[in-house]
Design a protein around this motif. Structure first.
Motif, PDB file in Angstrom:
ATOM      1  N   TYR A  33     -73.074 -31.368  49.048  1.00  0.00           N
ATOM      2  CA  TYR A  33     -74.082 -31.315  49.885  1.00  0.00           C
ATOM      3  C   TYR A  33     -74.288 -33.109  50.503  1.00  0.00           C
ATOM      4  O   TYR A  33     -74.855 -33.133  51.440  1.00  0.00           O
TER       5      TYR A  33
ATOM      6  N   GLU B 278     -71.307 -22.332  49.751  1.00  0.00           N
ATOM      7  CA  GLU B 278     -71.816 -21.523  48.584  1.00  0.00           C
ATOM      8  C   GLU B 278     -70.885 -20.564  48.106  1.00  0.00           C
ATOM      9  O   GLU B 278     -70.735 -19.840  47.038  1.00  0.00           O
TER      10      GLU B 278
ATOM     11  N   ALA C   4     -79.603 -30.808  44.198  1.00  0.00           N
ATOM     12  CA  ALA C   4     -78.440 -30.343  43.443  1.00  0.00           C
ATOM     13  C   ALA C   4     -77.853 -31.525  42.635  1.00  0.00           C
ATOM     14  O   ALA C   4     -76.906 -31.144  41.696  1.00  0.00           O
TER      15      ALA C   4
ATOM     16  N   THR D 157     -76.738 -18.220  47.551  1.00  0.00           N
ATOM     17  CA  THR D 157     -75.607 -18.533  46.588  1.00  0.00           C
ATOM     18  C   THR D 157     -75.760 -17.460  45.663  1.00  0.00           C
ATOM     19  O   THR D 157     -76.693 -16.645  45.589  1.00  0.00           O
TER      20      THR D 157
ATOM     21  N   SER E  88     -69.682 -27.169  38.522  1.00  0.00           N
ATOM     22  CA  SER E  88     -70.187 -26.499  39.499  1.00  0.00           C
ATOM     23  C   SER E  88     -71.478 -27.045  40.112  1.00  0.00           C
ATOM     24  O   SER E  88     -71.439 -27.495  41.278  1.00  0.00           O
ATOM     25  N   ARG E  89     -72.185 -27.714  39.396  1.00  0.00           N
ATOM     26  CA  ARG E  89     -73.512 -28.246  39.827  1.00  0.00           C
ATOM     27  C   ARG E  89     -72.875 -29.336  40.563  1.00  0.00           C
ATOM     28  O   ARG E  89     -73.512 -29.909  41.377  1.00  0.00           O
TER      29      ARG E  89
ATOM     30  N   LEU F 144     -68.080 -22.021  46.129  1.00  0.00           N
ATOM     31  CA  LEU F 144     -68.971 -22.272  44.659  1.00  0.00           C
ATOM     32  C   LEU F 144     -68.927 -20.993  44.049  1.00  0.00           C
ATOM     33  O   LEU F 144     -68.829 -20.806  42.628  1.00  0.00           O
TER      34      LEU F 144
ATOM     35  N   ARG G  19     -71.270 -28.881  43.682  1.00  0.00           N
ATOM     36  CA  ARG G  19     -72.371 -28.650  44.817  1.00  0.00           C
ATOM     37  C   ARG G  19     -73.068 -29.900  45.317  1.00  0.00           C
ATOM     38  O   ARG G  19     -73.087 -30.094  46.529  1.00  0.00           O
TER      39      ARG G  19
END
Length: 747
Positions: free
Chosen positions: A711, A741, A560, A656, A703-704, A744, A707
């Motif tokens: 994590y 998820e 990610a 997701t 958003s990436r 997100l 994420r």
């Protein structure tokens, strides 16, 4: 009808391969595999079986005609010599058979003579011989095969007490049978030395084709899958394919290591690497389909990839693969990937690149390529160390189990004690976890084979029984790499009928003794593994769950991150995540079989494993869809030395929201290219600033980044906590994993 016998054999092999695939559905293979019962229908060895049938059948024909019961030893020697044949190049095969023939001859003479001299002589001789055979496992796979069969010769020889001259005569019988089998195996029905490896590689692509092909049925069904169905669909194929990939890679390395000619190795290893890369694309397809929102081009992409995989499987199985046959699949896959940005187009492009690299490797394969030098490894070895503790433990267990079984056979006067002793030798493995399934398989095969042999012994005349020796020996050797239970079933019938031919007892008595003695030996071997010098306790389910959780979270954090990870780095994490998930799943399935299926904790374990498979699949898709620097054109020679050789690729469907992941946009222009690193702190700051600026203008990039941040934080948090997942921690981690998820997807 073909007149050429080689053409007839090829056609027969194709028919057997078709029947094996038809009679053993993939679902059954997966169900057995998770329970440690290996079935490999593609490994039917017809020519090797015919050699064994001729070797054993001809000797038994002579023994029956001459009324010479001791000639059964020549038949046994011929059978064992065929069984010890490791395959591969002729000099390797012949060297292995010569070693076994000479050692078996010496053991037969010494142990039968020691048995004739009394208990005080035979017990130490048998114990010493079995202990030495047990230690030979540390010398590798071929030495293990020789030592196991040599130990079998020893335990059978002690049940034939002889005078010194009688022992010499028995040794001569063994030598004659072994030499006869060597001649038959050397000159009759020559085979491709790499045929088993080619079949194993072809099976990988066929299994991937099945995995991709079933996705079309999911698309046509047009109804959502429930959680249990999705879990079964996600887990079974991934475990099986990854295990096949790693086993094929190891077999190719073992068989071709140190050989001056490595043409087959140079064509097969790139095939395994191509399968590993295509695995990522098939996983991405599975993610999109099982999440319920595939693109319009999904059916076509899946159909073309499936056809390509089947084409590669057919070419690998040939003596000389035809690279030109891959031209059209490559062109078609590249055509459907042009101008598209969804996961199916990118997966098709990845498959096309992998197949193109495989095609290049096949075209560039030299007729001769020197094996890599190994002088450095041997020069620095110095004095050979003592046997590692695990091999000493195994040899000790095996010796104790054999001597206990021998004592029981003497006390209770077992009619065919060597069958119990043979069962101990074969069943007793270095670990208790491997011994249990082997014992169960041997007992099941012995009971089934004993019943069939008893029926044949009562219902059939001796001339017909003599004729049956040939097909039974053929089937035993032909199926030895397919399934152990089937091999034992036919082996039991073979030994019972051979005994019928050379003794005065027939039918039910012999068959019942065979089955009973095998059960006794199997149970003693299992008890010895559990009680004699017990090994360290195996990891429990909570520990394996913790390892799987940590590996999958680390994989997700790596996939990610905004700087796209390189192939070697992501592949190492992916294989580790899959390995740990597979280990936990197998123990979970075994625990369910123990009667705890309704346990609340087990239900939570199953839910977590399902979520981890989904997370792994999503992570692979994040990495695949990331529009960073393209992957290098050739990965067939990418270094794999640092990768876990037992790793498995996690291929889960993503939890997701599929729309969010199917529309991932390109990262900021200043993203660090794959494989490169910033040169100094100022460059790091500039890269971070550029990424933050790009995130302000691109919500998908933001958003990436979010994420990746979550994590990574999760990974750091888990690094400070114990690996074991208690029931309370399991529920907490499961809730938090789902929440990431969900948050997100809503943001």
């Amino acid at each position: 009808m073909p007149k050429n016998p080689h053409a007839l054999l090829r056609r027969t092999r194709r028919i057997l391969a078709f029947l094996s695939g038809s009679l053993m559905p993939v679902a059954v293979t997966h169900w057995l595999g998770v329970r440690a019962i290996s079935v490999a229908p593609e490994q039917i060895a017809l020519r090797e079986g015919l050699r064994a049938g001729v070797s054993v059948g001809s000797v038994m024909l002579v023994a029956w005609y001459l009324h010479a019961p001791l000639m059964a030893w020549a038949a046994f020697a011929a059978f064992w010599t065929c069984l010890v044949d490791p395959g591969g190049l002729p000099r390797v095969r012949l060297g292995t058979q010569i070693k076994f023939g000479l050692s078996g001859t010496v053991i037969t003479g010494l142990l039968s003579t020691a048995s004739g001299l009394g208990t005080l002589c035979v017990v130490p001789a048998l114990g010493a011989c079995v202990f030495v055979c047990g230690l030979q496992r540390m010398r590798g796979a071929i030495a293990t095969q020789i030592s196991v069969l040599a130990a079998i010769v020893a335990v059978v020889a002690v049940c034939y007490p002889q005078s010194p001259m009688g022992g010499l005569h028995l040794a001569g019988m063994f030598l004659s049978g072994s030499v006869w089998a060597m001649l038959v195996c050397t000159f009759a029905w020559p085979v491709d030395p790499y045929a088993p490896q080619k079949q194993a590689c072809a099976a990988i692509f066929r299994e991937q084709a099945h995995m991709a092909g079933r996705l079309r049925s999911f698309l046509l069904a047009r109804r959502p899958l429930n959680s249990q169905t999705r879990y079964a669909a996600v887990s079974a194929y991934r475990r099986d394919i990854r295990n096949r990939i790693e086993q094929a890679r190891a077999k190719i390395e073992i068989l071709s290591g140190g050989l001056s000619s490595s043409r087959a190795r140079a064509s097969l290893l790139p095939a395994v690497e191509a399968a590993d890369r295509i695995f990522v694309a098939v996983m991405g397809f599975e993610h999109a389909v099982l999440s319920g929102t595939p693109s319009a081009g999904a059916p076509r992409a899946i159909r073309l990839v499936t056809a390509t995989l089947n084409r590669i499987a057919r070419e690998i199985a040939r003596t000389d693969p035809r690279p030109e046959k891959l031209d059209r699949p490559i062109d078609v896959l590249r055509a459907i990937s042009g101008g598209q940005a969804d996961i199916f187009a990118k997966g098709a492009r990845l498959c096309a690149d992998a197949v193109a690299d495989l095609q290049t490797a096949w075209r560039d394969t030299p007729l001769d390529r020197p094996a890599p030098p190994k002088a450095a490894a041997t020069a620095t070895t110095g004095r050979r160390p003592l046997a590692p503790p695990q091999f000493i433990r195994h040899a000790t267990r095996l010796t104790v189990a054999v001597l206990v079984t021998y004592a029981i056979s003497r006390i209770f006067a077992l009619s065919y004690a060597y069958w119990a002793l043979m069962a101990v030798v074969v069943v007793t493995q270095p670990s208790a976890s491997a011994t249990l399934p082997r014992a169960l398989e041997r007992m099941a095969g012995s009971i089934a084979g004993g019943i069939l042999a008893a029926i044949m012994g009562v219902a059939l005349p001796l001339p017909v029984i003599l004729v049956l020796i040939f097909p039974l020996a053929t089937l035993t050797i032909a199926l030895r790499s397919v399934n152990y239970t089937a091999c034992v079933m036919f082996m039991t019938q073979l030994f019972v009928l051979v005994t019928d031919l050379v003794s005065t007892t027939h039918g039910w008595d012999v068959a019942l003794s065979r089955a009973t003695d095998n059960i006794i030996g199997s149970l003693i071997g299992l008890v010895a593994c559990l009680t004699v010098w017990p090994e360290k306790r195996a990891a429990t389910l909570p520990v394996l769950l913790g390892r799987a959780f940590d590996a999958n979270v680390a994989y997700a954090a790596l996939a990610a991150r905004t700087e796209k990870a390189g192939w070697g780095e992501i592949e190492q994490a992916r294989r580790k995540a899959g390995t740990t998930s597979t280990q936990a799943e197998i123990l979970y399935q075994q625990t369910c079989l123990e009667g705890l299926r309704r346990s609340t904790y087990l239900k939570s374990c199953g839910d977590l494993l399902f979520e981890l498979r989904q997370l792994a699949g999503a992570a692979s898709v994040w990495w695949l869809e990331y529009a960073g620097t393209p992957m290098p054109a050739s990965l067939a020679s990418a270094p794999n030395a640092g990768l876990d050789q037992n790793g498995t690729a996690p291929l889960g469907a993503a939890a997701t929201d599929a729309t969010d992941m199917a529309t991932q946009a390109a990262p900021a222009p200043d993203t660090v290219p794959q494989g490169s690193t910033p040169r100094n702190a100022a460059e790091v700051n500039r890269s971070s600033s550029n990424l933050e600026a790009g995130a302000d203008n691109d919500p998908l990039l933001a958003s990436r980044q979010e994420r990746a941040r979550r994590y990574a934080a999760f990974e750091r948090e888990r690094a400070d906590t114990p690996t074991e997942l208690t029931p309370a921690e399991l529920a907490t981690m499961l809730t938090r994993l789902r929440a990431i998820e969900q948050d997100l997807a809503l943001s």
